[in-house]
Design an enzyme around this catalytic site. Structure first.
Site, PDB file in Angstrom:
ATOM      1  N   CYS A 174       0.661   3.710   1.735  1.00  0.00           N
ATOM      2  CA  CYS A 174       0.806   4.270   3.081  1.00  0.00           C
ATOM      3  C   CYS A 174       2.030   3.718   3.815  1.00  0.00           C
ATOM      4  CB  CYS A 174      -0.457   4.059   3.910  1.00  0.00           C
ATOM      5  SG  CYS A 174      -0.733   2.354   4.359  1.00  0.00           S
ATOM      6  N   SER A 218       0.866  -1.173   0.000  1.00  0.00           N
ATOM      7  CA  SER A 218       0.000   0.000   0.000  1.00  0.00           C
ATOM      8  C   SER A 218       0.907   1.228   0.000  1.00  0.00           C
ATOM      9  CB  SER A 218      -0.845  -0.017   1.273  1.00  0.00           C
ATOM     10  OG  SER A 218      -1.320   1.278   1.556  1.00  0.00           O
TER      11      SER A 218
END
Ligand code: GDP
Length: 313
Positions: free
Chosen positions: A111, A109
């Site tokens: 993030c 991801s």
């Protein structure tokens, strides 16, 4: 190349990315796909997953997202996110090795990159600074998955690749206002406001954070491209659209597409999350892949799908 009759297991096929992966694999001609509902196979359960791999012996494994969500999910359910993701990925990566899976694709991801990462974010920026607190638990689980794939490649000579998607959107996304990501959340909010003839729509945060969005069909096309032997390295690889927009710009686009006429209110009591999130996609571009669907077209397709689902309710 994966042969068309290769046995391919798509874990997480019930989510947006998993659904799109199955769709894309089928239309490309793959005819030996294994999908199994989470009600029949609990992927967090080690012995169930072990048994499943012994029985099925897949040749290829796609590990699509199973437990994830938008900024409020990350803020409110960090324990569930870290526990479930660590369990599932540990089981799938380990038993894929044991079953001699030819190649596995693990999804990370965006993030995972540091909160104040230089933009666009290069693959080698991983672990160069502290993470954004709202998504730290989920990000740590994802980083563990990437490192686990690398460790298995190193010690056992497996071919487990890690792909880092930017923010993905499209049909079959989660449109629940409390747990969704920003695009499905705003589509529902604007659609509801238009239907109810409300005057205002509330946008969380300041509207200033910048995000990059990739249409799900483009993303799954990239995953299959990478699995088809275009990429066999342990180092992770970013997949994105190549451009970002501010949340305010995004909201204005969704306002236009849904035909809402009122005003936007920014709720500063809600978190902004990472200030910027744009991936450096030069690595995948050099391999010959780039996205096809621009944001406006992707949003229109997603809104059309959403309206149809609402109509059938
Ligand atoms: P993130 O990319 O991990 O931060 O996750 P999100 O997609 O949930 O949020 C992206 C940005 O959009 C954040 O700055 C949110 O505060 C903002 N945002 C504005 N309105 C909404 C909304 O209705 N839902 C969500 N999920 N985010 C929103």
């Amino acid at each position: 190349m994966m042969s068309k009759d290769a046995k391919i297991f798509i874990a997480g096929y019930e989510g947006m990315i998993g659904t799109a992966l199955v769709r894309c694999l089928k239309t490309t001609g793959f005819n030996n796909l294994i999908t199994i509902s989470s009600s029949l196979l609990d992927l967090t359960n080690q012995s169930e997953v072990h048994k499943f791999f012994l029985q099925e012996v897949p040749e290829y494994v796609f590990l699509a997202p199973i437990k994830e969500g938008g900024i409020l999910t990350n803020t409110n359910y960090p324990a569930e996110l870290i526990y479930i993701n660590l369990q599932i990925q540990s089981n799938l990566i380990h038993f894929s090795w044991e079953a001699k899976v030819k190649k596995l694709l693990f999804l990370g991801s965006s993030c995972i990159y540091p909160k104040f990462c230089p933009q666009p974010m290069k693959e080698k920026a991983l672990l160069t600074g502290p993470m954004e607190p709202t998504n730290e638990a989920y990000a740590i689980a994802k980083i563990a998955g990437i490192k686990m794939c690398q460790a298995y490649n190193k010690q056992y000579n497996t071919n487990f690749i890690s792909v880092i998607p930017t923010n993905i959107y499209g049909p079959y996304d989660n449109f629940d206002l409390k747990t969704s990501h920003v695009i499905p959340g705003l589509i529902r909010k604007f659609h509801q406001a238009k239907t109810r003839k409300d005057r205002q729509v509330i946008i969380w945060g300041t509207g200033n954070p910048r995000r990059e969005f990739l249409f799900v069909d483009d993303f799954t096309n990239a995953c299959i491209f990478l699995m088809n032997n275009n990429y066999n390295q342990s180092e992770m690889i970013n997949v994105g659209y190549g451009k970002d927009v501010s949340i305010k710009e995004l909201a204005l686009k969704i306002k236009e597409i849904t035909g809402f006429n009122g005003e936007l209110i920014f709720d500063n009591t809600k978190p902004d999350g990472m200030p910027n999130k744009l991936l450096d996609i030069s690595k995948i571009n050099k391999l010959g892949w780039s996205a096809k669907t621009d944001l406006k077209k992707g949003l229109k397709k997603t809104y059309t799908w959403f309206k149809e689902i609402e109509r059938l309710k």
